[in-house]
Design a protein around this motif. Structure first.
Motif, mmCIF file in Angstrom:
data_model
loop_
_atom_site.group_PDB
_atom_site.id
_atom_site.type_symbol
_atom_site.label_atom_id
_atom_site.label_comp_id
_atom_site.label_asym_id
_atom_site.label_seq_id
_atom_site.Cartn_x
_atom_site.Cartn_y
_atom_site.Cartn_z
ATOM 1 N N GLY A 153 0.833 -1.203 0.000
ATOM 2 C CA GLY A 153 0.000 0.000 0.000
ATOM 3 C C GLY A 153 0.873 1.261 0.000
ATOM 4 N N GLN A 154 1.934 1.238 0.818
ATOM 5 C CA GLN A 154 2.871 2.364 0.863
ATOM 6 C C GLN A 154 3.558 2.555 -0.491
ATOM 7 O OE1 GLN A 154 1.842 3.443 4.040
ATOM 8 N NE2 GLN A 154 3.978 3.974 4.427
ATOM 9 N N MET A 155 3.949 1.416 -1.113
ATOM 10 C CA MET A 155 4.638 1.478 -2.405
ATOM 11 C C MET A 155 3.726 2.059 -3.487
ATOM 12 S SD MET A 155 7.783 0.454 -2.425
ATOM 13 C CE MET A 155 8.751 0.179 -0.948
ATOM 14 N N VAL A 156 2.449 1.657 -3.456
ATOM 15 C CA VAL A 156 1.501 2.172 -4.450
ATOM 16 C C VAL A 156 1.317 3.674 -4.256
ATOM 17 C CG1 VAL A 156 -0.909 2.114 -5.236
ATOM 18 C CG2 VAL A 156 0.322 -0.034 -4.820
ATOM 19 N N SER A 214 2.482 9.349 -6.199
ATOM 20 C CA SER A 214 3.068 10.697 -6.116
ATOM 21 C C SER A 214 4.320 10.847 -6.978
ATOM 22 C CB SER A 214 3.344 11.072 -4.652
ATOM 23 O OG SER A 214 3.849 9.984 -3.939
ATOM 24 N N HIS A 215 4.995 9.721 -7.271
ATOM 25 C CA HIS A 215 6.170 9.774 -8.153
ATOM 26 C C HIS A 215 6.012 8.731 -9.254
ATOM 27 C CE1 HIS A 215 7.569 10.946 -4.051
ATOM 28 N NE2 HIS A 215 8.104 11.951 -4.735
ATOM 29 N N PRO A 216 5.249 9.061 -10.312
ATOM 30 C CA PRO A 216 4.933 8.065 -11.352
ATOM 31 C C PRO A 216 6.191 7.470 -11.996
ATOM 32 C CG PRO A 216 3.600 10.043 -11.627
ATOM 33 C CD PRO A 216 4.623 10.358 -10.581
ATOM 34 N N ARG A 217 6.139 6.158 -12.221
ATOM 35 C CA ARG A 217 7.262 5.427 -12.817
ATOM 36 C C ARG A 217 6.757 4.452 -13.868
ATOM 37 N NH1 ARG A 217 9.436 3.878 -7.035
ATOM 38 N NH2 ARG A 217 7.927 5.446 -6.421
ATOM 39 N N ASP A 218 7.659 4.054 -14.767
ATOM 40 C CA ASP A 218 7.297 3.161 -15.860
ATOM 41 C C ASP A 218 7.586 1.711 -15.450
ATOM 42 O OD1 ASP A 218 6.651 2.091 -18.300
ATOM 43 O OD2 ASP A 218 8.580 2.577 -19.222
ATOM 44 N N ASP A 219 6.742 1.152 -14.600
ATOM 45 C CA ASP A 219 6.894 -0.240 -14.196
ATOM 46 C C ASP A 219 5.478 -0.807 -14.023
ATOM 47 O OD1 ASP A 219 6.003 0.804 -11.724
ATOM 48 O OD2 ASP A 219 8.066 1.140 -11.064
ATOM 49 N N LEU A 220 5.363 -2.015 -13.505
ATOM 50 C CA LEU A 220 4.041 -2.651 -13.466
ATOM 51 C C LEU A 220 3.089 -1.973 -12.468
ATOM 52 C CD1 LEU A 220 3.086 -4.888 -15.324
ATOM 53 C CD2 LEU A 220 3.369 -6.481 -13.454
ATOM 54 N N ILE A 222 -1.710 1.462 -11.968
ATOM 55 C CA ILE A 222 -2.312 2.718 -11.500
ATOM 56 C C ILE A 222 -3.030 3.416 -12.662
ATOM 57 C CG2 ILE A 222 -1.758 5.069 -10.703
ATOM 58 C CD1 ILE A 222 0.401 3.750 -8.880
ATOM 59 N N GLY A 223 -2.455 3.315 -13.857
ATOM 60 C CA GLY A 223 -3.074 3.951 -15.025
ATOM 61 C C GLY A 223 -4.114 3.089 -15.720
ATOM 62 N N ALA A 224 -4.234 1.811 -15.333
ATOM 63 C CA ALA A 224 -5.125 0.884 -16.046
ATOM 64 C C ALA A 224 -6.585 1.078 -15.638
ATOM 65 C CB ALA A 224 -4.706 -0.562 -15.766
ATOM 66 N N GLU A 225 -7.485 0.626 -16.509
ATOM 67 C CA GLU A 225 -8.922 0.721 -16.234
ATOM 68 C C GLU A 225 -9.598 -0.615 -16.473
ATOM 69 O OE1 GLU A 225 -10.611 3.768 -18.668
ATOM 70 O OE2 GLU A 225 -9.868 5.383 -17.366
ATOM 71 N N MET A 226 -10.637 -0.892 -15.694
ATOM 72 C CA MET A 226 -11.540 -2.014 -15.962
ATOM 73 C C MET A 226 -12.948 -1.453 -16.023
ATOM 74 S SD MET A 226 -10.477 -5.463 -13.861
ATOM 75 C CE MET A 226 -12.052 -6.324 -13.957
ATOM 76 N N ASP A 227 -13.683 -1.776 -17.078
ATOM 77 C CA ASP A 227 -15.025 -1.216 -17.274
ATOM 78 C C ASP A 227 -15.021 0.308 -17.173
ATOM 79 O OD1 ASP A 227 -16.028 -3.819 -17.473
ATOM 80 O OD2 ASP A 227 -16.265 -3.953 -15.288
ATOM 81 N N GLY A 228 -14.007 0.948 -17.736
ATOM 82 C CA GLY A 228 -13.952 2.407 -17.789
ATOM 83 C C GLY A 228 -13.585 3.077 -16.476
#
Lengths: 406, 65
Positions: free
Chosen positions: A198-201, A206-212, A217-223
């Motif tokens: 939870g802390q890592m998420v 607050s500091h976006p990174r290009d990893d899974l 965090i950027g993904a969506e399900m059903d919009g």
């Protein structure tokens, strides 16, 4: 590894215990005996659980998501309730219809094409570990603790976006969750995997990174964006499933090779056999036993009647040694050409990380054999196998033969 | 012989495209895609048999032309 001494098991057919040290020491014998005598074994432990041992029964359960729910996948006295169809660690704990979309989100990141990009880093990691283990002219190496256990940690931590220095903490959580579930209740929330993730998420938000983690965090399900519990559950799953399992397969493979000069020689003289050897390692030493919860009122299986909400273990390694499903099932055949093994499970929950696991196992054996082509068990009695649903050596002292030639 | 591939059984184990890359490819999610619709050429019969014999889901068969 167990925390207390336990009374011996009198009858594996009616009172089996997969968390018992005797099961850790001789599970393949237990499966062989049960397959002949009582193919669907029962135990009152953990609130009631079943152990089917035949390939046909294991396959039927894995393919039947209506009568067997994945709401719980690790047997413990604390059975998840009211969490279906999402479950606490999607998609492994998810049932249809939630499962398909939660899994589809993750599939591209674990496709063969994406995973193959990790090979150079995995090879470098293996070489570095061997350099460290063999520094100062050591001729005994603990292949589990100094080699196997570190390989998947580094790769998966990088993929997920977690610091690889936290590897020791990951292993503590894995031991608690998989090898000794429910054994301790005195753990502060701040000391749990789910709190840490939870802390890592939050840190990634607050500091976006290009990893899974960043991707989820950027993904969506059903919009809609994924709930934080979904992201934490999925990352927890990938971390746990990505470490313990592969570490076990690498260790078991080296344990095998340490005792089989013929197979070592074959790998050295005929490198083309390696892909077949890896699959046979996966068949013969499949680490993972999955679990399900009976979702119907009752289910008939192998002459037994399973009750509503009973636990059912899915011992894929036992299915892999069923003579009804494999020729010479009890023999390790390094160049086996017909090998429909089920080390990665069957059906909709087929191991998401199977391409990564194959890459790590292949590279780990290949780099070891290039560096240490001849070796033996330094002390067979010192080898310790894990208890619970992931089977592999946790202590594996190996002695180099002819180290002066290195 | 031709390849009969059942997409509803395929779970993306990936054995076929590892063992017979001339006959099978992977899509972006790791499911198999058959690369040929015609008869399997004689030089690829061994690879085709390996793909069949290593699919844990029994999703691939070789059927007569």
């Amino acid at each position: 590894m167990t925390d207390v001494d336990r009374a011996p098991i009198e009858d594996w057919a009616t009172d089996f215990d997969h968390t018992h040290p005797d099961y850790a020491a001789r599970a393949p014998e237990v499966w062989d005996e049960l397959r002949d005598r009582c193919p669907v074994a029962h135990s009152d432990r953990q609130g009631g659980m079943w152990l089917p041992t035949r390939h046909a029964d294991v396959a039927a359960i894995a393919h039947d998501t209506r009568r067997y729910s994945s709401e719980g996948v690790i047997v413990s006295p604390f059975k998840p309730v009211g969490m279906a169809p999402q479950g606490y660690a999607p998609p492994i704990t998810s049932d249809p219809p939630f499962h398909a979309e939660a899994r589809r989100l993750l599939l591209p990141a674990f496709s063969p094409k994406e995973i193959s990009k990790l090979e150079p880093a995995a090879r470098a990691s293996c070489r570095e570990l061997l350099d460290t283990a063999l520094a100062d002219g050591a001729d005994v190496v603990d292949a589990a603790r100094q080699y196997a256990q570190h390989i998947p940690v580094r790769v998966i931590a990088e993929m997920l976006g977690l610091p690889r220095e936290d590897g020791d903490r990951f292993r503590v959580w894995i031991h608690r969750i998989i090898e000794a579930p429910g054994a301790r209740r005195d753990i502060a929330y701040e000391d749990t995997l789910f709190y840490y993730l939870g802390q890592m998420v939050e840190d990634h938000r607050s500091h976006p990174r290009d990893d899974l983690i960043g991707f989820l965090i950027g993904a969506e399900m059903d919009g809609k964006p994924l709930a934080t519990e979904h992201i934490v559950g999925t990352i927890g799953l990938l971390l746990i499933a990505g470490i313990d399992t592969t570490w076990s397969a690498i260790g078991a493979s080296l344990w095998h090779l340490a005792q089989r000069p013929d197979d070592r020689r074959r790998l050295v003289e005929d490198p083309a056999v390696l892909p077949f050897a890896v699959e046979e390692m996966l068949r013969f030493y499949a680490p993972v036993t999955m679990a399900r919860i009976v979702a119907d009122d009752e289910v008939e299986l192998g002459g037994q009647t399973l009750g509503h909400r009973d636990w059912v273990l899915l011992p894929f390694p036992s299915a892999n040694r069923d003579p009804e499903a494999f020729d010479r099932a009890d023999e390790f055949v390094i160049d086996r050409e017909r090998n429909r093994h089920v080390a990665f499970g069957l059906g909709i929950h087929r191991c998401l990380g199977s391409n990564l696991a194959r890459l790590e196992l292949t590279v780990a054996i290949d780099e070891w054999m290039r560096r240490i082509p001849d070796f033996e068990l330094a002390d067979p009695d010192a080898v310790l196998w894990s208890t619970g649903q992931v089977r592999g050596p946790r202590q594996l002292p190996i002695r180099l033969l002819h180290p002066e030639a290195l | 012989m031709r390849i009969a591939y059942d997409r509803t059984k395929c779970q993306g184990h990936g054995r076929c495209y590892a063992l017979a890359p001339e006959l099978f490819d992977a899509d972006d999610e790791g499911y198999a895609v058959v690369r040929t619709t015609g008869p399997v050429p004689p030089e690829l019969e061994k690879a085709a048999a390996l793909a069949v014999d290593n699919c844990p889901e029994y999703a691939i068969e070789l059927v007569p032309d």
